[in-house]
Write an enzyme that holds these catalytic residues in place. Structure first.
Site, PDB file in Angstrom:
ATOM      1  N   TYR A 224     -30.665 -14.467 -77.642  1.00  0.00           N
ATOM      2  CA  TYR A 224     -30.633 -14.406 -79.106  1.00  0.00           C
ATOM      3  C   TYR A 224     -31.043 -13.030 -79.575  1.00  0.00           C
ATOM      4  O   TYR A 224     -30.386 -12.408 -80.404  1.00  0.00           O
ATOM      5  CB  TYR A 224     -31.607 -15.460 -79.650  1.00  0.00           C
ATOM      6  CG  TYR A 224     -31.712 -15.539 -81.148  1.00  0.00           C
ATOM      7  CD1 TYR A 224     -30.792 -16.280 -81.880  1.00  0.00           C
ATOM      8  CD2 TYR A 224     -32.736 -14.902 -81.836  1.00  0.00           C
ATOM      9  CE1 TYR A 224     -30.901 -16.379 -83.245  1.00  0.00           C
ATOM     10  CE2 TYR A 224     -32.856 -14.996 -83.203  1.00  0.00           C
ATOM     11  CZ  TYR A 224     -31.936 -15.733 -83.910  1.00  0.00           C
ATOM     12  OH  TYR A 224     -32.044 -15.840 -85.264  1.00  0.00           O
TER      13      TYR A 224
ATOM     14  N   SER B  67     -31.900 -10.586 -87.878  1.00  0.00           N
ATOM     15  CA  SER B  67     -33.208 -11.163 -87.589  1.00  0.00           C
ATOM     16  C   SER B  67     -34.203 -10.049 -87.341  1.00  0.00           C
ATOM     17  O   SER B  67     -33.809  -8.942 -86.942  1.00  0.00           O
ATOM     18  CB  SER B  67     -33.101 -12.031 -86.330  1.00  0.00           C
ATOM     19  OG  SER B  67     -34.388 -12.399 -85.867  1.00  0.00           O
TER      20      SER B  67
HETATM   21  N1  LIG Z   1     -35.132 -19.591 -89.102  1.00  0.00           N
HETATM   22  C1  LIG Z   1     -35.554 -18.467 -88.538  1.00  0.00           C
HETATM   23  O1  LIG Z   1     -36.714 -18.349 -88.101  1.00  0.00           O
HETATM   24  C2  LIG Z   1     -34.645 -17.289 -88.467  1.00  0.00           C
HETATM   25  C3  LIG Z   1     -35.195 -16.058 -88.164  1.00  0.00           C
HETATM   26  C4  LIG Z   1     -34.355 -14.956 -88.091  1.00  0.00           C
HETATM   27  C5  LIG Z   1     -32.994 -15.101 -88.296  1.00  0.00           C
HETATM   28  N2  LIG Z   1     -32.473 -16.300 -88.596  1.00  0.00           N
HETATM   29  C6  LIG Z   1     -31.026 -16.385 -88.808  1.00  0.00           C
HETATM   30  O2  LIG Z   1     -30.706 -16.997 -90.026  1.00  0.00           O
HETATM   31  C7  LIG Z   1     -29.411 -17.614 -89.926  1.00  0.00           C
HETATM   32  C8  LIG Z   1     -29.499 -19.037 -90.456  1.00  0.00           C
HETATM   33  O3  LIG Z   1     -30.387 -19.769 -89.653  1.00  0.00           O
HETATM   34  P1  LIG Z   1     -31.253 -20.987 -90.187  1.00  0.00           P
HETATM   35  O4  LIG Z   1     -32.646 -20.728 -89.759  1.00  0.00           O
HETATM   36  O5  LIG Z   1     -30.960 -21.243 -91.608  1.00  0.00           O
HETATM   37  O6  LIG Z   1     -30.677 -22.143 -89.208  1.00  0.00           O
HETATM   38  P2  LIG Z   1     -30.043 -23.586 -89.487  1.00  0.00           P
HETATM   39  O7  LIG Z   1     -30.828 -24.303 -90.525  1.00  0.00           O
HETATM   40  O8  LIG Z   1     -29.907 -24.170 -88.129  1.00  0.00           O
HETATM   41  O9  LIG Z   1     -28.597 -23.250 -90.082  1.00  0.00           O
HETATM   42  C9  LIG Z   1     -27.562 -22.734 -89.282  1.00  0.00           C
HETATM   43  C10 LIG Z   1     -26.239 -22.852 -90.026  1.00  0.00           C
HETATM   44  O10 LIG Z   1     -25.213 -22.282 -89.181  1.00  0.00           O
HETATM   45  C11 LIG Z   1     -24.107 -23.166 -89.152  1.00  0.00           C
HETATM   46  N3  LIG Z   1     -23.363 -23.018 -87.896  1.00  0.00           N
HETATM   47  C12 LIG Z   1     -23.878 -22.963 -86.637  1.00  0.00           C
HETATM   48  N4  LIG Z   1     -22.875 -22.876 -85.731  1.00  0.00           N
HETATM   49  C13 LIG Z   1     -21.716 -22.865 -86.445  1.00  0.00           C
HETATM   50  C14 LIG Z   1     -20.334 -22.809 -86.080  1.00  0.00           C
HETATM   51  N5  LIG Z   1     -19.952 -22.756 -84.807  1.00  0.00           N
HETATM   52  N6  LIG Z   1     -19.401 -22.812 -87.073  1.00  0.00           N
HETATM   53  C15 LIG Z   1     -19.780 -22.877 -88.375  1.00  0.00           C
HETATM   54  N7  LIG Z   1     -21.065 -22.931 -88.769  1.00  0.00           N
HETATM   55  C16 LIG Z   1     -22.020 -22.948 -87.817  1.00  0.00           C
HETATM   56  C17 LIG Z   1     -24.736 -24.537 -89.300  1.00  0.00           C
HETATM   57  O11 LIG Z   1     -23.785 -25.440 -89.817  1.00  0.00           O
HETATM   58  P3  LIG Z   1     -23.125 -26.677 -88.975  1.00  0.00           P
HETATM   59  O12 LIG Z   1     -24.128 -27.116 -87.955  1.00  0.00           O
HETATM   60  O13 LIG Z   1     -22.805 -27.684 -90.039  1.00  0.00           O
HETATM   61  O14 LIG Z   1     -21.906 -26.080 -88.387  1.00  0.00           O
HETATM   62  C18 LIG Z   1     -25.837 -24.273 -90.329  1.00  0.00           C
HETATM   63  O15 LIG Z   1     -25.298 -24.328 -91.642  1.00  0.00           O
HETATM   64  C19 LIG Z   1     -29.015 -17.540 -88.463  1.00  0.00           C
HETATM   65  O16 LIG Z   1     -28.113 -16.472 -88.289  1.00  0.00           O
HETATM   66  C20 LIG Z   1     -30.330 -17.234 -87.771  1.00  0.00           C
HETATM   67  O17 LIG Z   1     -30.117 -16.501 -86.593  1.00  0.00           O
HETATM   68  C21 LIG Z   1     -33.276 -17.400 -88.701  1.00  0.00           C
HETATM   69  C1  LIG Z   2     -26.306 -15.496 -75.514  1.00  0.00           C
HETATM   70  O1  LIG Z   2     -25.946 -15.259 -76.832  1.00  0.00           O
HETATM   71  C2  LIG Z   2     -24.586 -15.154 -77.060  1.00  0.00           C
HETATM   72  C3  LIG Z   2     -24.379 -14.832 -78.492  1.00  0.00           C
HETATM   73  O2  LIG Z   2     -25.032 -15.666 -79.338  1.00  0.00           O
HETATM   74  C4  LIG Z   2     -23.903 -16.432 -76.658  1.00  0.00           C
HETATM   75  O3  LIG Z   2     -22.512 -16.328 -76.790  1.00  0.00           O
HETATM   76  C5  LIG Z   2     -24.267 -16.758 -75.262  1.00  0.00           C
HETATM   77  O4  LIG Z   2     -23.755 -18.013 -74.933  1.00  0.00           O
HETATM   78  C6  LIG Z   2     -25.742 -16.773 -75.093  1.00  0.00           C
HETATM   79  N1  LIG Z   2     -26.106 -17.075 -73.716  1.00  0.00           N
HETATM   80  C7  LIG Z   2     -27.036 -17.933 -73.407  1.00  0.00           C
HETATM   81  C8  LIG Z   2     -27.344 -18.132 -71.966  1.00  0.00           C
HETATM   82  O5  LIG Z   2     -27.601 -18.531 -74.292  1.00  0.00           O
HETATM   83  C1  LIG Z   3     -27.797 -17.104 -82.390  1.00  0.00           C
HETATM   84  O1  LIG Z   3     -28.290 -17.186 -83.707  1.00  0.00           O
HETATM   85  C2  LIG Z   3     -29.291 -18.160 -83.902  1.00  0.00           C
HETATM   86  C3  LIG Z   3     -29.651 -18.192 -85.341  1.00  0.00           C
HETATM   87  O2  LIG Z   3     -29.990 -16.932 -85.775  1.00  0.00           O
HETATM   88  C4  LIG Z   3     -30.446 -17.849 -83.030  1.00  0.00           C
HETATM   89  O3  LIG Z   3     -31.433 -18.830 -83.185  1.00  0.00           O
HETATM   90  C5  LIG Z   3     -29.990 -17.767 -81.610  1.00  0.00           C
HETATM   91  O4  LIG Z   3     -31.067 -17.393 -80.805  1.00  0.00           O
HETATM   92  C6  LIG Z   3     -28.878 -16.774 -81.472  1.00  0.00           C
HETATM   93  N1  LIG Z   3     -28.416 -16.719 -80.138  1.00  0.00           N
HETATM   94  C7  LIG Z   3     -28.130 -15.596 -79.574  1.00  0.00           C
HETATM   95  C8  LIG Z   3     -27.695 -15.658 -78.170  1.00  0.00           C
HETATM   96  O5  LIG Z   3     -28.215 -14.555 -80.150  1.00  0.00           O
END
Ligand SMILES: NC(=O)c1ccc[n+]([C@@H]2O[C@H](COP(=O)([O-])OP(=O)(O)OC[C@H]3O[C@@H](n4cnc5c(N)ncnc54)[C@H](OP(=O)(O)O)[C@@H]3O)[C@@H](O)[C@H]2O)c1
Ligand SMILES: *[C@@H]1O[C@H](CO)[C@@H](O)[C@H](O)[C@H]1NC(C)=O
Ligand SMILES: *[C@@H]1O[C@H](CO)[C@@H](O)[C@H](O)[C@H]1NC(C)=O
Ligand SMILES: *[C@@H]1O[C@H](CO)[C@@H](O)[C@H](O)[C@H]1NC(C)=O
Length: 267
Positions: free
Chosen positions: A159, A146
């Site tokens: 996060y 990110s």
């Molecule tokens: N959107 C943003 O603004 C943004 C910015 C920076 C970085 N990112 C990063 O981009 C990545 C994708 O995010 P997104 O915005 O596309 O979010 P999203 O639409 O909420 O998608 C998240 C995906 O992660 C899967 N997932 C979550 N927990 C899981 C688990 N325990 N086991 C298996 N799959 C799991 C979800 O699938 P299920 O719920 O079906 O398990 C879903 O397919 C993340 O790493 C996020 O941190 C996003």
């Molecule tokens: C902080 O982020 C870590 C990694 O995503 C997660 O395991 C933990 O539960 C988070 N803690 C809180 C208070 O959200």
């Molecule tokens: C975990 O990843 C999700 C998706 O990128 C993000 O929104 C969230 O803040 C993250 N949590 C931590 C604790 O890093």
């Protein structure tokens, strides 16, 4: 430089919505096969239906850390030609650490596990297969980090911290891989704020409406990321975070120092 996506069979973890789903669709359109992973079975079914014969799915919760090695082995057994892994799954929860009484530490641990610890467990379980594969063609492993890995945001401290940890870990993994003979490419995606389910009202009430006007539309983000992936870029900052990687930007300077200190230059 390849002018096509160089990988023929990808495992996309976090395929059921948002960024993972959009990039998996690009891979399918490019003629590659995709094994999609997530927890929501209905979404996985939809993915397979949409992708046709080149799409398959494996339902798995990545927080089940101790189950990861067996699961990875079963994926490899069924798909020995796997040559690309995108670890993209994530959750985001708001916390105010200045008000300790409001902080659910259990939730914090879940977020840390989902966003950081599980990534490393997954990478360690899947990397040996990619290293094997790299003997006969291109192989790559990619991580969705990110822009907040570079600059944290106070609304989501935990996060931001997990993404910073992931970024440092990926930097060092890339250098360690470069020192081995197996040519596994190590890729990090740095999305800006993108309009996805990440900010849904279910877990972060009111956030979606507040961030949507500032968020990049998903197809714009996906197109830019895809262009860079096909070009072979190893670090793919999109939108706001891109300036930190330009010459003179602080991430570029930090990595110059890192590379110099470690005696190797990569781009
Ligand atoms: N959107 C943003 O603004 C943004 C910015 C920076 C970085 N990112 C990063 O981009 C990545 C994708 O995010 P997104 O915005 O596309 O979010 P999203 O639409 O909420 O998608 C998240 C995906 O992660 C899967 N997932 C979550 N927990 C899981 C688990 N325990 N086991 C298996 N799959 C799991 C979800 O699938 P299920 O719920 O079906 O398990 C879903 O397919 C993340 O790493 C996020 O941190 C996003
Ligand atoms: C902080 O982020 C870590 C990694 O995503 C997660 O395991 C933990 O539960 C988070 N803690 C809180 C208070 O959200
Ligand atoms: C975990 O990843 C999700 C998706 O990128 C993000 O929104 C969230 O803040 C993250 N949590 C931590 C604790 O890093
Ligand atoms: C993204 O690419 C697709 C396919 O090439 C195209 O149809 C679409 O208009 C593009 N969207 C944006 C926002 O550039």
């Amino acid at each position: 430089m390849p002018d096509n996506f160089p990988y023929r069979k990808a495992l996309v973890i976090g395929v059921t919505s948002g960024i993972g789903k959009a990039l998996a669709e690009k891979m399918l359109q490019a003629g590659s096969s995709v094994i999609g992973v997530g927890r929501r079975q209905d979404r996985l079914d939809e993915f397979v239906k949409m992708g046709g014969s080149k799409a398959s799915a494996s339902r798995f919760d990545i927080t089940q850390l101790s189950a990861i090695p067996d699961w990875a082995a079963s994926i490899h057994k069924e798909h020995p030609d796997l040559d690309f892994v995108l670890i993209n799954s994530g959750i985001q929860r708001p916390f105010d650490f200045a008000k300790p009484e409001t902080v659910d530490l259990k939730l914090m641990e879940l977020e840390l596990m989902t966003n950081y610890t599980a990534y490393i467990h997954l990478a360690m379980a899947l990397l040996p297969y990619l290293q094997q594969r790299a003997g006969s063609g291109p192989a790559g492993i990619a991580f969705t980090s990110s822009g907040l890995a570079i600059l944290p945001m106070p609304r989501v401290p935990n996060y931001s911290a997990t993404k910073a940890a992931l970024h440092h870990w990926v930097l060092t993994l890339r250098q360690q891989l470069a020192a081995t003979s197996s040519k596994v490419r190590c890729i990090e995606l740095f999305p800006p704020l993108v309009d996805t389910e990440l900010h849904d009202d279910k877990h972060q009430p009111g956030v979606k409406a507040a961030v949507s006007p500032y968020a990049m539309p998903l197809d714009q983000f996906t197109n830019q990321t895809w262009t860079a992936l096909v070009r072979g870029d190893e670090q793919i900052p999109i939108g706001m975070s891109a300036k930190h990687f330009e010459a003179g930007g602080f991430e570029a300077m930090r990595q110059d120092i890192f590379n110099a200190a470690n005696g190797r230059v990569y781009t």
